[in-house]
Design an enzyme around this catalytic site. Structure first.
Site, PDB file in Angstrom:
ATOM      1  N   ASN A   1      41.876  37.267  33.922  1.00 22.99           N
ATOM      2  CA  ASN A   1      40.889  37.995  34.724  1.00 22.99           C
ATOM      3  C   ASN A   1      39.733  37.123  35.229  1.00 22.99           C
ATOM      4  O   ASN A   1      38.969  37.550  36.111  1.00 22.99           O
ATOM      5  CB  ASN A   1      40.343  39.201  33.951  1.00 22.99           C
ATOM      6  CG  ASN A   1      41.319  40.359  33.848  1.00 22.99           C
ATOM      7  OD1 ASN A   1      41.346  41.083  32.842  1.00 22.99           O
ATOM      8  ND2 ASN A   1      42.142  40.566  34.884  1.00 22.99           N
TER       9      ASN A   1
ATOM     10  N   ASP B   1      44.345  50.088  32.821  1.00 23.27           N
ATOM     11  CA  ASP B   1      44.441  49.538  34.180  1.00 23.27           C
ATOM     12  C   ASP B   1      44.141  50.605  35.231  1.00 23.27           C
ATOM     13  O   ASP B   1      44.305  51.802  34.987  1.00 23.27           O
ATOM     14  CB  ASP B   1      45.860  48.972  34.392  1.00 23.27           C
ATOM     15  CG  ASP B   1      45.927  48.020  35.576  1.00 23.27           C
ATOM     16  OD1 ASP B   1      44.868  47.534  36.019  1.00 23.27           O
ATOM     17  OD2 ASP B   1      47.044  47.762  36.058  1.00 23.27           O
TER      18      ASP B   1
HETATM   19  C1  IPE Z   1      45.578  43.798  32.658  1.00 21.05           C
HETATM   20  O1  IPE Z   1      45.277  44.340  33.889  1.00 21.05           O
HETATM   21  C2  IPE Z   1      44.320  43.369  31.961  1.00 21.05           C
HETATM   22  C3  IPE Z   1      43.431  44.443  31.540  1.00 21.05           C
HETATM   23  C4  IPE Z   1      43.661  45.726  31.644  1.00 21.05           C
HETATM   24  C5  IPE Z   1      42.206  44.028  30.934  1.00 21.05           C
HETATM   25  P1  IPE Z   1      45.293  43.455  35.228  1.00 21.05           P
HETATM   26  O2  IPE Z   1      44.914  44.367  36.326  1.00 21.05           O
HETATM   27  O3  IPE Z   1      44.485  42.243  35.053  1.00 21.05           O
HETATM   28  O4  IPE Z   1      46.827  43.032  35.296  1.00 21.05           O
HETATM   29  P2  IPE Z   1      47.717  42.571  36.528  1.00 21.05           P
HETATM   30  O5  IPE Z   1      46.944  41.529  37.269  1.00 21.05           O
HETATM   31  O6  IPE Z   1      47.976  43.773  37.357  1.00 21.05           O
HETATM   32  O7  IPE Z   1      48.963  42.055  35.893  1.00 21.05           O
HETATM   33  C1  IPE Z   2      41.521  47.275  34.672  1.00 21.72           C
HETATM   34  O1  IPE Z   2      41.320  47.782  35.950  1.00 21.72           O
HETATM   35  C2  IPE Z   2      40.267  46.665  34.089  1.00 21.72           C
HETATM   36  C3  IPE Z   2      40.283  45.199  34.004  1.00 21.72           C
HETATM   37  C4  IPE Z   2      41.301  44.430  34.288  1.00 21.72           C
HETATM   38  C5  IPE Z   2      39.059  44.576  33.577  1.00 21.72           C
HETATM   39  P1  IPE Z   2      41.515  46.853  37.225  1.00 21.72           P
HETATM   40  O2  IPE Z   2      40.205  46.237  37.562  1.00 21.72           O
HETATM   41  O3  IPE Z   2      42.625  45.897  37.010  1.00 21.72           O
HETATM   42  O4  IPE Z   2      41.907  47.911  38.326  1.00 21.72           O
HETATM   43  P2  IPE Z   2      43.006  47.733  39.442  1.00 21.72           P
HETATM   44  O5  IPE Z   2      44.283  47.368  38.761  1.00 21.72           O
HETATM   45  O6  IPE Z   2      42.522  46.637  40.348  1.00 21.72           O
HETATM   46  O7  IPE Z   2      43.064  49.052  40.121  1.00 21.72           O
HETATM   47 MG    MG Z   3      44.615  45.965  37.340  1.00 16.35          MG
END
Ligand code: IPE
Ligand code: IPE
Ligand code: MG
Length: 271
Positions: free
Chosen positions: A94, A46
């Site tokens: 997502n 993340d």
């Molecule tokens: C979890 O991260 C999913 C992945 C890392 C692929 P998100 O960024 O989607 O999670 P939330 O929305 O903060 O819970």
């Molecule tokens: C995790 O990074 C990757 C995916 C969920 C695909 P994020 O895209 O969630 O990054 P933040 O949490 O918005 O910084």
């Molecule tokens: Mg995230």
């Protein structure tokens, strides 16, 4: 009570292009307790978007940088001789993101897999994709199938990539399968047990998750490996995924080694 640990912020940028699988005696592994390593590590990668914002670039640049991080962490996991590494690349939630970001990610998965396929194979990796894969672009599905096929006889680390994965969705699919078997008279309801459920999970054949790592500061599971992580240790670090270095990963291994895992029992020798 769930123990929450904030890992030390190690800021070395992880996207080293020339990073090779570290040997057992590598300085990177100094101080590791080899007897107390997790066997199956799961990573919630993340913070790509936040990293991009901090750098003054697009969120998507963070996703691209994150691929390099993953490559280095996988090589570190190989060097540590871990049994399995499962990474969360795209959740069932997502899809709520803007279409441009979703499309970017699908293309990034396709391109990265195509580019890295041969090297993964040379590194003896057993790749597997977990999640509701039939909802992904057909070209990506074909690429994933080819990768699994190419590496199916490999004997190295089990590398599971969770794409369109949700722990609840996985359990729904398991229940549908078992319910169909019950309806067909193949399974008696009272015969359903943990082992039967495990046989239907996307991660069948893997050991339970010992350690869940989540980068970027949030302390939640976000629907990742709900069944498999039933007794996992949880490790949280503020470092954003693109900056999560092999050193950060080793730090998590050392933290894991210090945990007292009781599994509901008592560890008389520890207290
Ligand atoms: C979890 O991260 C999913 C992945 C890392 C692929 P998100 O960024 O989607 O999670 P939330 O929305 O903060 O819970
Ligand atoms: C995790 O990074 C990757 C995916 C969920 C695909 P994020 O895209 O969630 O990054 P933040 O949490 O918005 O910084
Ligand atoms: Mg995230």
């Amino acid at each position: 009570m769930i123990k929450k640990i904030i890992g030390k912020a190690v800021t070395t940028f992880a996207g080293r292009e020339d990073f090779e699988i570290p040997q057992h005696d590598s300085p990177l592994f100094a101080g590791i307790d080899w007897e107390r390593l997790p066997r199956h590590v799961a990573v919630i990668m993340d913070g790509n978007g936040r990293w991009g914002k901090e750098q003054g670039v697009m969120r998507t640049a963070g996703h691209s940088a994150g691929v390099k991080t993953l490559k280095n962490i996988l090589k570190t996991a190989i060097g540590l001789n871990l049994d399995a590494l499962t990474v969360y690349a795209f959740s069932t939630e997502n899809w709520k993101r803007p279409e441009t970001e979703v499309n970017f990610l699908m293309n990034l998965f396709y391109d990265s897999l195509k580019r890295e396929l041969q090297e993964l194979h040379e590194d003896n990796v057993q790749i597997r994709f977990v999640g509701r894969l039939d909802k992904l672009p057909a070209s990506l599905q074909a690429q994933m199938r080819d990768a699994e096929e190419l590496m199916k006889n490999n004997t190295g680390v089990k590398f599971n990539v969770a794409i369109n994965y949700g722990g609840q969705d996985e359990l729904v699919r398991v229940m549908q399968k078992i319910a169909a078997d019950v309806q067909a008279g193949k399974v008696a309801p009272e015969a359903i047990d943990e082992a039967m459920i495990e046989q239907q999970l996307d991660t069948v054949g893997n050991l339970p998750v010992d350690l869940v790592i989540r980068t970027s500061g949030d302390m939640r599971l976000s629907n990742f490996l709900l069944w498999q992580s039933a007794y996992a240790e949880l490790y949280f670090t503020d470092v954003n995924w693109p900056e999560f270095s092999p050193e950060c990963f080793v730090e998590a291994m050392k933290d894991f080694a210090s945990r007292d895992r009781r599994f509901g029992g008592l560890n008389d020798n520890k207290k």
